[in-house]
Design a protein around this motif. Structure first.
Motif, short mmCIF file in Angstrom:
data_model
loop_
_atom_site.label_atom_id
_atom_site.label_comp_id
_atom_site.label_asym_id
_atom_site.label_seq_id
_atom_site.Cartn_x
_atom_site.Cartn_y
_atom_site.Cartn_z
N GLU A 1 6.13 -3.01 -27.74
CA GLU A 1 4.86 -2.35 -27.98
C GLU A 1 4.12 -2.98 -29.17
O GLU A 1 2.94 -3.30 -29.08
CB GLU A 1 5.08 -0.86 -28.23
CG GLU A 1 3.81 -0.09 -28.39
CD GLU A 1 4.08 1.40 -28.52
OE1 GLU A 1 3.31 2.05 -29.22
OE2 GLU A 1 5.07 1.87 -27.95
N HIS A 2 4.78 -3.17 -30.27
CA HIS A 2 4.13 -3.75 -31.44
C HIS A 2 3.88 -5.24 -31.25
O HIS A 2 2.87 -5.76 -31.72
CB HIS A 2 4.97 -3.51 -32.70
CG HIS A 2 5.10 -2.06 -33.03
ND1 HIS A 2 4.02 -1.31 -33.44
CD2 HIS A 2 6.16 -1.23 -32.98
CE1 HIS A 2 4.42 -0.07 -33.65
NE2 HIS A 2 5.71 0.01 -33.39
N ILE B 1 -9.80 -10.15 -23.61
CA ILE B 1 -9.74 -10.06 -25.07
C ILE B 1 -10.31 -11.32 -25.70
O ILE B 1 -11.12 -11.26 -26.63
CB ILE B 1 -8.29 -9.82 -25.53
CG1 ILE B 1 -7.82 -8.43 -25.13
CG2 ILE B 1 -8.15 -10.02 -27.03
CD1 ILE B 1 -6.35 -8.19 -25.31
N GLU C 1 9.13 -0.28 -24.89
CA GLU C 1 8.99 0.30 -26.23
C GLU C 1 9.25 -0.75 -27.31
O GLU C 1 8.60 -0.75 -28.35
CB GLU C 1 9.95 1.47 -26.40
CG GLU C 1 9.55 2.70 -25.60
CD GLU C 1 10.58 3.80 -25.68
OE1 GLU C 1 11.59 3.64 -26.40
OE2 GLU C 1 10.38 4.82 -25.03
N THR D 1 -2.07 -8.86 -16.53
CA THR D 1 -1.75 -9.58 -17.76
C THR D 1 -2.74 -10.71 -18.00
O THR D 1 -3.26 -10.88 -19.12
CB THR D 1 -0.32 -10.15 -17.69
OG1 THR D 1 0.59 -9.08 -17.51
CG2 THR D 1 0.04 -10.93 -18.94
N MET E 1 3.12 -6.78 -28.52
CA MET E 1 1.93 -6.98 -27.68
C MET E 1 0.66 -6.69 -28.47
O MET E 1 -0.37 -7.33 -28.25
CB MET E 1 1.99 -6.07 -26.44
CG MET E 1 3.03 -6.46 -25.44
SD MET E 1 2.71 -8.10 -24.81
CE MET E 1 4.34 -8.76 -24.85
N GLY E 2 0.72 -5.76 -29.39
CA GLY E 2 -0.43 -5.49 -30.25
C GLY E 2 -0.76 -6.69 -31.12
O GLY E 2 -1.92 -7.06 -31.29
N TYR E 3 0.29 -7.29 -31.69
CA TYR E 3 0.08 -8.50 -32.50
C TYR E 3 -0.43 -9.65 -31.64
O TYR E 3 -1.23 -10.46 -32.10
CB TYR E 3 1.37 -8.89 -33.21
CG TYR E 3 1.80 -7.91 -34.27
CD1 TYR E 3 0.89 -7.36 -35.16
CD2 TYR E 3 3.12 -7.51 -34.38
CE1 TYR E 3 1.27 -6.47 -36.13
CE2 TYR E 3 3.52 -6.62 -35.35
CZ TYR E 3 2.59 -6.09 -36.21
OH TYR E 3 2.98 -5.20 -37.18
N THR E 4 0.05 -9.73 -30.42
CA THR E 4 -0.41 -10.78 -29.52
C THR E 4 -1.89 -10.58 -29.19
O THR E 4 -2.66 -11.55 -29.17
CB THR E 4 0.42 -10.78 -28.22
OG1 THR E 4 1.80 -10.94 -28.56
CG2 THR E 4 0.00 -11.89 -27.30
N ALA E 5 -2.29 -9.35 -28.94
CA ALA E 5 -3.70 -9.07 -28.67
C ALA E 5 -4.57 -9.40 -29.87
O ALA E 5 -5.67 -9.94 -29.74
CB ALA E 5 -3.88 -7.60 -28.26
N LEU E 6 -4.07 -9.10 -31.06
CA LEU E 6 -4.80 -9.43 -32.28
C LEU E 6 -4.92 -10.94 -32.45
O LEU E 6 -5.99 -11.45 -32.82
CB LEU E 6 -4.10 -8.81 -33.49
CG LEU E 6 -4.80 -8.96 -34.83
CD1 LEU E 6 -6.17 -8.27 -34.80
CD2 LEU E 6 -3.93 -8.39 -35.92
#
Length: 96
Positions: free
Chosen positions: A11-12, A72, A8, A65, A14-19
């Motif tokens: 979570e954010h 991506i 948890e 991973t 990993m989103g920034y990493t994907a971006l």
């Protein structure tokens, strides 16, 4: 229980990493050719493997991973190529 809390918290992140991965792939597609993508993907493989080992992921989690990061980056590289082709179609091309 700690693994769920840890997930948890990240979570954010990993989103920034994907971006960030998508941005790197897109910029590589717009600015560079395939040779540079291969260098970026090789570096990304090493970084993904190091991240997975440091987090003590299982073999399956490590493989997922690596595949997620590569997917991506490659998909956004393709979008960068499409964008470069679209914008270059409207300008004069110099052969030499």
């Amino acid at each position: 229980m700690p693994k769920i809390f840890f997930a948890e918290c990240l979570e954010h992140g990993m989103g920034y990493t994907a971006l960030a991965l998508a941005l790197v792939g897109f910029l590589t597609g717009v600015l560079f050719r395939l040779r540079y993508l291969l260098v970026v993907l090789a570096l990304l493989l090493v970084l993904s493997l190091a991240f997975s080992v440091s987090r003590e992921f299982s073999f399956l989690e490590t493989a997922l991973t690596i595949m997620a990061a590569q997917t991506i980056t490659q998909a956004s590289y393709f979008l960068g190529l499409v964008a470069r082709t679209f914008f270059m179609a409207n300008t004069a091309r110099h052969i030499l």
